[in-house]
Design a protein around this motif. Sequence first.
Motif, PDB file in Angstrom:
ATOM      1  N   GLY A 119      -5.688   7.540   1.949  1.00 52.75           N
ATOM      2  CA  GLY A 119      -5.290   6.143   2.088  1.00 52.75           C
ATOM      3  C   GLY A 119      -5.727   5.491   3.378  1.00 52.75           C
ATOM      4  N   GLU A 120      -5.723   6.212   4.494  1.00 53.26           N
ATOM      5  CA  GLU A 120      -6.196   5.706   5.777  1.00 53.26           C
ATOM      6  C   GLU A 120      -6.750   6.879   6.569  1.00 53.26           C
ATOM      7  N   GLU A 171      -0.480  -2.490  -3.743  1.00 59.39           N
ATOM      8  CA  GLU A 171      -0.742  -1.044  -3.681  1.00 59.39           C
ATOM      9  C   GLU A 171      -0.012  -0.416  -4.866  1.00 59.39           C
ATOM     10  N   LEU A 179      -5.553   0.145  -4.507  1.00 65.28           N
ATOM     11  CA  LEU A 179      -5.117  -1.095  -3.868  1.00 65.28           C
ATOM     12  C   LEU A 179      -5.955  -2.227  -4.448  1.00 65.28           C
ATOM     13  N   THR A 194       2.747  -5.237  -0.194  1.00 59.54           N
ATOM     14  CA  THR A 194       2.686  -3.820   0.166  1.00 59.54           C
ATOM     15  C   THR A 194       3.483  -3.583   1.443  1.00 59.54           C
ATOM     16  N   HIS A 206      -2.540  -5.682   6.321  1.00 58.91           N
ATOM     17  CA  HIS A 206      -3.925  -5.586   5.859  1.00 58.91           C
ATOM     18  C   HIS A 206      -4.779  -6.608   6.605  1.00 58.91           C
ATOM     19  N   CYS A 216      -9.897  -6.241   2.308  1.00 60.66           N
ATOM     20  CA  CYS A 216      -9.190  -5.615   3.417  1.00 60.66           C
ATOM     21  C   CYS A 216     -10.188  -4.831   4.254  1.00 60.66           C
ATOM     22  N   HIS A 269      -9.128   1.189   2.147  1.00 61.74           N
ATOM     23  CA  HIS A 269      -8.584   0.270   1.134  1.00 61.74           C
ATOM     24  C   HIS A 269      -9.715  -0.489   0.440  1.00 61.74           C
ATOM     25  N   MET A 293      -9.610  -2.726  -2.817  1.00 62.14           N
ATOM     26  CA  MET A 293      -9.031  -3.949  -2.262  1.00 62.14           C
ATOM     27  C   MET A 293     -10.137  -4.893  -1.787  1.00 62.14           C
TER      28      MET A 293
END
Length: 573
Positions: A268-269, A418, A428, A458, A462, A553, A558, A563
């Motif tokens: 996710g990150e 999300e 996302l 979420t 972002h 984003c 993301h 996204m």
Amino acid sequence: MSNLTRRAFLKYGAAGGAALFLPWTFKMPVANAASGERLAKFVQPLPLPGSGIVVATPKNVVAGLTNYTFTQRQISRQLHPQLPPTPLWAYDDGSGLGGQAGSFGMALVAKTGAPVAVDFTNQLPQTYPAWIPVDTRLTPLGKQVRVMTHLHGGFVAADSDGNPAITPNGFGLGETQSVYYPNQGPQNRATLLWFHDHGLGATRLNVFAGLAAAYLIRDQYDTGAPDNANGLPSGPFEIPLVIQDRQFSPDGTFLYPTSDIPGVTWIGEYFGDVMLVNGKVWPSLNVEPQLYRLRILNGCNARIMNLHFGGARMWQIGSEGGMWDIPVPVWRLVLAPAERADVLVDFSQLAGQTTQLKNTNPLPPVSTPAPSLTQVMEIRVADTTPLPPTIPTTLVGGAKANLPAPSPSKRRFITLNEVAAETSNWVLTLNAARFMDGSPTEAPSVGTIEDWYYINLTPDTHPMHTHLVTFQVVGRVPLDVDAYAAAAGSGELGVPGGTDPTPFAMGPMVPPDPSERGFKDTVKANPGYFTIIRAKFELPAGVGVPQRYVHHCHIVEHEDNDMMRPYDVVNTS
């Protein structure tokens, strides 16, 4: 250790870094950090333009057009004395990059009104090496390396924008991307842009590997010379600071963890446990006790930083869209990925002292799951006679963002979702749609002003980036998220866009932060708020409609999953 869920990854980031390093780590004094890393800090100088950062040399200038040729290739650099050389990907201007010291090592200097043409030729490996973990669910051609360069903040035609709505497959081995950057028009004032990779489904990996560089635009006011119109620091007193966080494996390669969800590689990150500035690990900078101009870029994949310089006073004079009309005193800089800050920093009161550029977690309503990573770099102030600063009261050639409000018919309501976090269906979305689902939902008419409402449903902030345009931050309004979602409805990919959030406001609009005085290309959309931006959708001279761009984003994990959405600039309605 490299297979992690999001929660496990965050726990790892707080405590697990020490396990990465072999006994050679302890040959130098050990520095303690919250992440548990064991690399000594502040033992190498900050790379600077012409001394560790290559200033690109053009191939030629023909009929007023400056031509550059870059090759994307793999090089190797030692980023810290306690690490073996690190393989990384770089933009080579034909110099061979002997002058590149770190993982971020290229800068191109342009002038307003002076167009630039660039060829980017891919000479990287045909498939991704083992140290770059690909999630083939997201990429157009599996593990093939497909790259595409985007001039972030550039006011360009769609076919020169480097966006995956135009070229979804990017450019493979031996292929060349040719672009034209006019460097003119209202969106390209003197400012610090950057160019970086934007390959579909692999932006996070290609930028992580090193494909990012600076693009500095000068004009008649912001010349970079000592006699510039505003008397700003210049030459050795104007310094870029590109800040990125990374992890390392014991063999010196960058480490990018993967998920332990079956069938999933994407996380996710990405958060590192080591800070790099201008491509070197925890460097130091020697300064005189006087005023400096620092051009700061958050080049991290996902980390939102809250920066301060200890006891040094600071004034912000610009952001992504260029210089402001006046300097604004600031004490901290909260920068999300891709945001830039042009600041004046006064070291005159610190003669003979050592200070640090530090990072702390941002305060609410900014929300980020990033583990703490406090120290960024050391600044050593010479013990010489201080030169008190002269701060201009106004900035010639600068501008405050102040666009007229459009009619209510020119508002777009865009949801940030999300869905199914920490499952194999984790995604996302914007407006509950994947990147290439159907036609664009946003189609502004050329020459018109619109307000876009980013409605964050979420838990995280972002940083939303619009290609083509810079914009004014109008403000943020607290939102009853549950009531809004119930009214708008929800589907498999989240809450669709299009529903006006204003009836669900839970308080008055919060005005823009002082750091958002000027035009921007990236804005922090905080959870529990809708964030309103205002832009005029113009096109470069001679470029006709329709033109297709993207907004997304800029947490690049993301963006890669999913996204990001295309939008069209169309005929005036």
